[in-house]
Write an enzyme that holds these catalytic residues in place. Sequence first.
Site, PDB file in Angstrom:
ATOM      1  N   THR A 118      32.261  54.990  60.234  1.00  0.00           N
ATOM      2  CA  THR A 118      33.055  53.844  59.781  1.00  0.00           C
ATOM      3  C   THR A 118      32.159  52.858  59.058  1.00  0.00           C
ATOM      4  OG1 THR A 118      34.440  51.976  60.469  1.00  0.00           O
ATOM      5  CG2 THR A 118      32.791  52.701  62.044  1.00  0.00           C
ATOM      6  N   ASN A 162      32.922  49.748  59.278  1.00  0.00           N
ATOM      7  CA  ASN A 162      33.337  48.504  59.934  1.00  0.00           C
ATOM      8  C   ASN A 162      32.679  48.371  61.323  1.00  0.00           C
ATOM      9  OD1 ASN A 162      34.792  46.529  61.319  1.00  0.00           O
ATOM     10  ND2 ASN A 162      36.694  47.004  60.245  1.00  0.00           N
ATOM     11  N   LYS A 182      34.809  47.612  64.502  1.00  0.00           N
ATOM     12  CA  LYS A 182      35.461  48.744  65.162  1.00  0.00           C
ATOM     13  C   LYS A 182      34.532  49.382  66.190  1.00  0.00           C
ATOM     14  CE  LYS A 182      38.622  50.605  61.648  1.00  0.00           C
ATOM     15  NZ  LYS A 182      38.930  51.862  60.923  1.00  0.00           N
ATOM     16  N   GLU A 186      39.903  58.571  51.968  1.00  0.00           N
ATOM     17  CA  GLU A 186      41.117  58.325  52.759  1.00  0.00           C
ATOM     18  C   GLU A 186      42.280  58.930  51.993  1.00  0.00           C
ATOM     19  OE1 GLU A 186      41.957  54.454  54.347  1.00  0.00           O
ATOM     20  OE2 GLU A 186      40.080  54.435  55.474  1.00  0.00           O
ATOM     21  N   ASP A 207      41.566  55.451  61.928  1.00  0.00           N
ATOM     22  CA  ASP A 207      42.336  54.784  60.876  1.00  0.00           C
ATOM     23  C   ASP A 207      43.390  53.907  61.535  1.00  0.00           C
ATOM     24  OD1 ASP A 207      42.653  54.539  57.966  1.00  0.00           O
ATOM     25  OD2 ASP A 207      44.693  55.173  58.390  1.00  0.00           O
ATOM     26  N   PHE A 214      38.615  40.389  62.828  1.00  0.00           N
ATOM     27  CA  PHE A 214      38.508  40.753  61.414  1.00  0.00           C
ATOM     28  C   PHE A 214      39.899  41.109  60.898  1.00  0.00           C
ATOM     29  CE2 PHE A 214      39.072  45.387  61.768  1.00  0.00           C
ATOM     30  CZ  PHE A 214      38.883  45.565  63.125  1.00  0.00           C
ATOM     31  N   TYR A 259      43.448  41.652  59.796  1.00  0.00           N
ATOM     32  CA  TYR A 259      44.721  40.972  60.034  1.00  0.00           C
ATOM     33  C   TYR A 259      44.771  40.226  61.380  1.00  0.00           C
ATOM     34  CZ  TYR A 259      46.307  43.970  56.175  1.00  0.00           C
ATOM     35  OH  TYR A 259      46.441  44.596  54.962  1.00  0.00           O
ATOM     36  N   LYS A 297      42.425  40.487  72.901  1.00  0.00           N
ATOM     37  CA  LYS A 297      42.538  41.648  71.995  1.00  0.00           C
ATOM     38  C   LYS A 297      41.886  42.884  72.620  1.00  0.00           C
ATOM     39  CE  LYS A 297      41.506  43.659  67.534  1.00  0.00           C
ATOM     40  NZ  LYS A 297      40.746  43.685  66.295  1.00  0.00           N
ATOM     41  N   ARG A 357      43.421  49.699  69.312  1.00  0.00           N
ATOM     42  CA  ARG A 357      42.153  50.443  69.331  1.00  0.00           C
ATOM     43  C   ARG A 357      41.755  50.772  70.758  1.00  0.00           C
ATOM     44  NH1 ARG A 357      40.045  47.628  65.910  1.00  0.00           N
ATOM     45  NH2 ARG A 357      40.674  49.092  64.285  1.00  0.00           N
TER      46      ARG A 357
HETATM   47  P1  ITT Z   1      36.766  52.267  57.945  1.00  0.00           P
HETATM   48  O1  ITT Z   1      37.951  52.886  57.219  1.00  0.00           O
HETATM   49  O2  ITT Z   1      35.455  52.410  57.237  1.00  0.00           O
HETATM   50  O3  ITT Z   1      36.702  52.706  59.387  1.00  0.00           O
HETATM   51  P2  ITT Z   1      38.246  49.783  57.506  1.00  0.00           P
HETATM   52  O4  ITT Z   1      37.989  48.373  57.946  1.00  0.00           O
HETATM   53  O5  ITT Z   1      38.516  50.059  56.054  1.00  0.00           O
HETATM   54  O6  ITT Z   1      37.023  50.671  58.044  1.00  0.00           O
HETATM   55  P3  ITT Z   1      40.882  50.864  58.203  1.00  0.00           P
HETATM   56  O7  ITT Z   1      41.034  51.604  56.929  1.00  0.00           O
HETATM   57  O8  ITT Z   1      41.251  51.576  59.464  1.00  0.00           O
HETATM   58  O9  ITT Z   1      39.370  50.371  58.413  1.00  0.00           O
HETATM   59  O10 ITT Z   1      41.615  49.479  58.236  1.00  0.00           O
HETATM   60  C1  ITT Z   1      42.759  49.174  57.543  1.00  0.00           C
HETATM   61  C2  ITT Z   1      42.852  47.709  57.329  1.00  0.00           C
HETATM   62  O11 ITT Z   1      43.369  47.111  58.516  1.00  0.00           O
HETATM   63  C3  ITT Z   1      41.545  46.978  57.000  1.00  0.00           C
HETATM   64  O12 ITT Z   1      41.819  45.979  56.054  1.00  0.00           O
HETATM   65  C4  ITT Z   1      41.135  46.367  58.300  1.00  0.00           C
HETATM   66  O13 ITT Z   1      40.464  45.133  58.094  1.00  0.00           O
HETATM   67  C5  ITT Z   1      42.471  46.148  58.995  1.00  0.00           C
HETATM   68  N1  ITT Z   1      42.316  46.378  60.433  1.00  0.00           N
HETATM   69  C6  ITT Z   1      41.919  47.525  61.041  1.00  0.00           C
HETATM   70  N2  ITT Z   1      41.847  47.352  62.364  1.00  0.00           N
HETATM   71  C7  ITT Z   1      42.207  46.060  62.602  1.00  0.00           C
HETATM   72  C8  ITT Z   1      42.296  45.266  63.756  1.00  0.00           C
HETATM   73  O14 ITT Z   1      41.987  45.734  64.938  1.00  0.00           O
HETATM   74  N3  ITT Z   1      42.693  43.995  63.619  1.00  0.00           N
HETATM   75  C9  ITT Z   1      42.995  43.481  62.426  1.00  0.00           C
HETATM   76  N4  ITT Z   1      42.914  44.155  61.272  1.00  0.00           N
HETATM   77  C10 ITT Z   1      42.523  45.432  61.353  1.00  0.00           C
END
Ligand code: ITT
Length: 183
Positions: free
Chosen positions: A7, A9, A12, A36, A65, A140, A142, A162, A168
């Site tokens: 990832t 992020n 996560k 993706e 995801d 982070f 939303y 959370k 998650r």
């Molecule tokens: P990776 O794909 O590299 O793992 P990413 O941040 O792009 O990281 P996603 O594609 O899964 O991850 O995330 C989709 C979107 O939703 C992205 O803009 C995230 O910031 C947001 N997101 C994911 N998990 C979240 C959470 O727990 N709370 C708030 N927003 C979240």
Amino acid sequence: MRILFATSNHHKVMEANEVGKNFGVEFSQLMERYPEIRDEDVSRVAEAGAKFVFEKIQKPVVVEDTGLFIEALNGFPGSYSAFVFKKIGNQGILQLLKEKENRNARFISAVGYCDSDGVRIFQGLVEGSIAREAKGGAGFGYDPIFIPEGQSETFAQDPEMKNGISHRRRAFEKFCRWVIGRK
Ligand code: ITT
């Protein structure tokens, strides 16, 4: 037990480790990009991502995801949440919902694990609603606009809350239970 988590992020990975520590599972961030795929189902996105990374590195790996599914917008942004967040952010979502009474939304997380036996998917979901305004500085994405069911604050206002109930957490709990019970 140490498991690679592909990832970009780090939030996560921290959240996954909050879960993993209760099971003796430690997740290490792997900065390996994967395409993706375009699919409305986050499980299929995670499945394709996990297979892709496993085939490349030939080591067991997790990808995850997440999508935010807003009822009044017919599930938008869903599996396109990352793209939409980059384009319009939380203010854009609030704007789209300006006239809407129905604020219902849910986060769905799909954890994909792939090793030489193939790929497995573990899903977690949390119901909630979209706040009237963004609040809170933690987390982070939303998090500042999402209030889970039964709570009065956003995920970004209360990161401990959370961690206790998130999509998650629920997905990684299922994964951890499975991975330590295997063999
Ligand atoms: P990776 O794909 O590299 O793992 P990413 O941040 O792009 O990281 P996603 O594609 O899964 O991850 O995330 C989709 C979107 O939703 C992205 O803009 C995230 O910031 C947001 N997101 C994911 N998990 C979240 C959470 O727990 N709370 C708030 N927003 C979240």
